[in-house]
Scaffold this motif. Structure first.
Motif, PDB file in Angstrom:
ATOM      1  N   LEU A  43      -1.809   7.655  -0.109  1.00 40.45           N
ATOM      2  CA  LEU A  43      -0.733   8.589   0.247  1.00 40.45           C
ATOM      3  C   LEU A  43      -1.061   9.991  -0.234  1.00 40.45           C
ATOM      4  CD1 LEU A  43       2.264   6.582  -1.247  1.00 40.45           C
ATOM      5  CD2 LEU A  43       1.580   6.595   1.130  1.00 40.45           C
ATOM      6  N   HIS A  44      -0.579  10.947   0.501  1.00 43.52           N
ATOM      7  CA  HIS A  44      -0.465  12.320   0.022  1.00 43.52           C
ATOM      8  C   HIS A  44       1.035  12.502  -0.209  1.00 43.52           C
ATOM      9  CE1 HIS A  44      -4.318  13.199   2.421  1.00 43.52           C
ATOM     10  NE2 HIS A  44      -4.626  13.124   1.150  1.00 43.52           N
ATOM     11  N   PRO A  45       1.525  12.259  -1.429  1.00 45.30           N
ATOM     12  CA  PRO A  45       2.969  12.206  -1.658  1.00 45.30           C
ATOM     13  C   PRO A  45       3.702  13.539  -1.521  1.00 45.30           C
ATOM     14  CG  PRO A  45       1.792  11.961  -3.725  1.00 45.30           C
ATOM     15  CD  PRO A  45       0.761  11.963  -2.638  1.00 45.30           C
ATOM     16  N   HIS A  46       2.967  14.640  -1.555  1.00 44.64           N
ATOM     17  CA  HIS A  46       3.618  15.945  -1.512  1.00 44.64           C
ATOM     18  C   HIS A  46       3.356  16.646  -0.186  1.00 44.64           C
ATOM     19  CE1 HIS A  46       4.435  15.229  -5.664  1.00 44.64           C
ATOM     20  NE2 HIS A  46       3.163  15.167  -5.949  1.00 44.64           N
ATOM     21  N   GLN A  47       4.418  17.167   0.368  1.00 46.27           N
ATOM     22  CA  GLN A  47       4.356  17.910   1.616  1.00 46.27           C
ATOM     23  C   GLN A  47       3.350  19.052   1.508  1.00 46.27           C
ATOM     24  OE1 GLN A  47       8.389  18.920   2.444  1.00 46.27           O
ATOM     25  NE2 GLN A  47       8.042  19.191   4.603  1.00 46.27           N
ATOM     26  N   ASN A  48       2.536  19.226   2.534  1.00 44.51           N
ATOM     27  CA  ASN A  48       1.563  20.318   2.607  1.00 44.51           C
ATOM     28  C   ASN A  48       0.510  20.291   1.500  1.00 44.51           C
ATOM     29  OD1 ASN A  48       3.055  21.425   4.827  1.00 44.51           O
ATOM     30  ND2 ASN A  48       4.473  22.312   3.337  1.00 44.51           N
ATOM     31  N   ARG A  49       0.262  19.123   0.902  1.00 45.42           N
ATOM     32  CA  ARG A  49      -0.736  18.997  -0.170  1.00 45.42           C
ATOM     33  C   ARG A  49      -1.620  17.790   0.097  1.00 45.42           C
ATOM     34  NH1 ARG A  49       0.139  21.399  -5.311  1.00 45.42           N
ATOM     35  NH2 ARG A  49      -2.017  20.730  -5.569  1.00 45.42           N
ATOM     36  N   SER A  50      -2.754  17.992   0.714  1.00 46.26           N
ATOM     37  CA  SER A  50      -3.672  16.876   0.948  1.00 46.26           C
ATOM     38  C   SER A  50      -4.659  16.701  -0.201  1.00 46.26           C
ATOM     39  CB  SER A  50      -4.422  17.068   2.264  1.00 46.26           C
ATOM     40  OG  SER A  50      -5.175  18.252   2.225  1.00 46.26           O
ATOM     41  N   ASP A  51      -4.609  17.592  -1.187  1.00 47.18           N
ATOM     42  CA  ASP A  51      -5.510  17.488  -2.331  1.00 47.18           C
ATOM     43  C   ASP A  51      -4.992  16.510  -3.386  1.00 47.18           C
ATOM     44  OD1 ASP A  51      -3.420  19.389  -2.788  1.00 47.18           O
ATOM     45  OD2 ASP A  51      -4.512  20.175  -4.520  1.00 47.18           O
ATOM     46  N   ILE A  52      -3.712  16.154  -3.325  1.00 49.52           N
ATOM     47  CA  ILE A  52      -3.143  15.195  -4.270  1.00 49.52           C
ATOM     48  C   ILE A  52      -3.057  13.848  -3.566  1.00 49.52           C
ATOM     49  CG2 ILE A  52      -1.124  14.564  -5.646  1.00 49.52           C
ATOM     50  CD1 ILE A  52      -0.547  17.569  -5.892  1.00 49.52           C
ATOM     51  N   GLU A  53      -3.741  12.851  -4.143  1.00 47.15           N
ATOM     52  CA  GLU A  53      -3.793  11.523  -3.537  1.00 47.15           C
ATOM     53  C   GLU A  53      -3.210  10.486  -4.485  1.00 47.15           C
ATOM     54  OE1 GLU A  53      -7.960  11.014  -2.714  1.00 47.15           O
ATOM     55  OE2 GLU A  53      -7.831  12.176  -0.857  1.00 47.15           O
ATOM     56  N   HIS A  54      -2.574   9.486  -3.901  1.00 55.13           N
ATOM     57  CA  HIS A  54      -2.028   8.365  -4.669  1.00 55.13           C
ATOM     58  C   HIS A  54      -2.415   7.090  -3.937  1.00 55.13           C
ATOM     59  CE1 HIS A  54       0.688   6.037  -7.165  1.00 55.13           C
ATOM     60  NE2 HIS A  54       1.115   5.450  -6.071  1.00 55.13           N
ATOM     61  N   PHE A  55      -3.002   6.135  -4.656  1.00 54.14           N
ATOM     62  CA  PHE A  55      -3.412   4.869  -4.061  1.00 54.14           C
ATOM     63  C   PHE A  55      -2.614   3.733  -4.680  1.00 54.14           C
ATOM     64  CE2 PHE A  55      -6.940   6.406  -1.642  1.00 54.14           C
ATOM     65  CZ  PHE A  55      -7.330   7.559  -2.300  1.00 54.14           C
ATOM     66  N   THR A  56      -2.265   2.756  -3.864  1.00 51.38           N
ATOM     67  CA  THR A  56      -1.513   1.610  -4.335  1.00 51.38           C
ATOM     68  C   THR A  56      -1.791   0.420  -3.425  1.00 51.38           C
ATOM     69  OG1 THR A  56       0.679   0.882  -5.059  1.00 51.38           O
ATOM     70  CG2 THR A  56       0.589   2.157  -3.019  1.00 51.38           C
ATOM     71  N   VAL A  57      -1.313  -0.749  -3.834  1.00 52.25           N
ATOM     72  CA  VAL A  57      -1.490  -1.981  -3.068  1.00 52.25           C
ATOM     73  C   VAL A  57      -0.129  -2.638  -2.902  1.00 52.25           C
ATOM     74  CG1 VAL A  57      -2.509  -4.303  -3.113  1.00 52.25           C
ATOM     75  CG2 VAL A  57      -3.841  -2.347  -3.891  1.00 52.25           C
ATOM     76  N   ALA A  58       0.104  -3.208  -1.709  1.00 51.40           N
ATOM     77  CA  ALA A  58       1.363  -3.907  -1.449  1.00 51.40           C
ATOM     78  C   ALA A  58       1.090  -5.141  -0.596  1.00 51.40           C
ATOM     79  CB  ALA A  58       2.344  -2.984  -0.725  1.00 51.40           C
ATOM     80  N   GLU A  59       1.973  -6.117  -0.708  1.00 51.64           N
ATOM     81  CA  GLU A  59       1.884  -7.314   0.119  1.00 51.64           C
ATOM     82  C   GLU A  59       2.422  -7.020   1.513  1.00 51.64           C
ATOM     83  OE1 GLU A  59       3.618 -11.881   0.250  1.00 51.64           O
ATOM     84  OE2 GLU A  59       3.471 -10.850  -1.686  1.00 51.64           O
ATOM     85  N   VAL A  60       1.710  -7.491   2.518  1.00 50.86           N
ATOM     86  CA  VAL A  60       2.136  -7.331   3.905  1.00 50.86           C
ATOM     87  C   VAL A  60       3.105  -8.466   4.232  1.00 50.86           C
ATOM     88  CG1 VAL A  60       1.384  -7.360   6.322  1.00 50.86           C
ATOM     89  CG2 VAL A  60      -0.023  -6.227   4.587  1.00 50.86           C
ATOM     90  N   ILE A  61       4.302  -8.116   4.729  1.00 50.09           N
ATOM     91  CA  ILE A  61       5.264  -9.156   5.088  1.00 50.09           C
ATOM     92  C   ILE A  61       5.331  -9.403   6.590  1.00 50.09           C
ATOM     93  CG2 ILE A  61       6.664  -8.805   3.013  1.00 50.09           C
ATOM     94  CD1 ILE A  61       8.731  -7.415   4.944  1.00 50.09           C
ATOM     95  N   ASP A  62       4.770  -8.464   7.381  1.00 52.95           N
ATOM     96  CA  ASP A  62       4.834  -8.606   8.833  1.00 52.95           C
ATOM     97  C   ASP A  62       3.951  -7.540   9.478  1.00 52.95           C
ATOM     98  OD1 ASP A  62       5.643  -9.602  11.296  1.00 52.95           O
ATOM     99  OD2 ASP A  62       7.668  -8.772  11.206  1.00 52.95           O
ATOM    100  N   GLU A  63       3.738  -7.691  10.770  1.00 54.21           N
ATOM    101  CA  GLU A  63       3.156  -6.650  11.606  1.00 54.21           C
ATOM    102  C   GLU A  63       4.085  -6.514  12.799  1.00 54.21           C
ATOM    103  OE1 GLU A  63      -1.105  -6.582  12.514  1.00 54.21           O
ATOM    104  OE2 GLU A  63      -1.309  -8.207  11.051  1.00 54.21           O
ATOM    105  N   ARG A  64       4.457  -5.281  13.153  1.00 47.96           N
ATOM    106  CA  ARG A  64       5.419  -5.054  14.230  1.00 47.96           C
ATOM    107  C   ARG A  64       4.975  -3.919  15.128  1.00 47.96           C
ATOM    108  NH1 ARG A  64      10.398  -4.776  10.192  1.00 47.96           N
ATOM    109  NH2 ARG A  64      10.333  -6.934   9.504  1.00 47.96           N
TER     110      ARG A  64
END
Length: 157
Positions: A57-78
């Protein structure tokens, strides 16, 4: 759900504590059924037979230099249609959303549309029975947490 609903503006500061995101700006989108999280990286993988996705993710608007990585379980595809009528198959995760002093579980689709103005859209399904939207107002649930730097900052609500 019955009871008192919280009035929110058309945009609000939210947190995704299970994903380690202390705050990000979300558009409260009554035109969208499903909530969406805009990412620049979506990497699906299996771990001990459980489908998961690594998200960047780039959690902040207009800021691609700040990155955040995380992992989540997939519950579906839609299949999801955007406002322009384009259909896209998306991974769906379940995570907790914090808005003001309230936290509840929501389903979120993941889409690689990092150019979107808001990093998150909060859709009707997540709002149902909980929120009422005042389209003339912003940030009724509270101002941006005064975290200074975004890295592992404490979320003040």
């Amino acid at each position: 759900m019955t009871g008192t609903k919280t009035t929110v503006g058309w945009r609000e500061w939210v947190a995704l504590p299970e994903l380690g995101v202390p705050y990000l700006k979300a558009k409260i989108d009554t035109g969208a059924r499903t909530s969406a999280l805009h990412t620049f990286l979506i990497e699906p993988f299996d771990e001990d037979g459980v489908r998961k996705v690594r998200i960047g993710l780039h959690p902040h608007q207009n800021r691609s230099d700040i990155e955040h990585f995380t992992v989540a379980e997939v519950i579906d595809e839609r299949w999801v249609s955007d406002s322009g009528g384009h259909r896209e198959k998306r991974y769906v995760i379940r995570t907790e959303l914090r808005l003001g002093a309230t936290t509840w579980p929501i389903e979120v689709t993941l889409t690689n549309r990092d150019n979107m103005r808001f990093r998150m859209l909060l859709g009707r399904t997540a709002m149902a029975g909980r929120l009422v939207v005042d389209p003339q107002s912003s940030y009724l649930a509270g101002e941006k947490p005064s975290a200074g730097k975004h890295r592992h900052a404490q979320d003040s609500g």
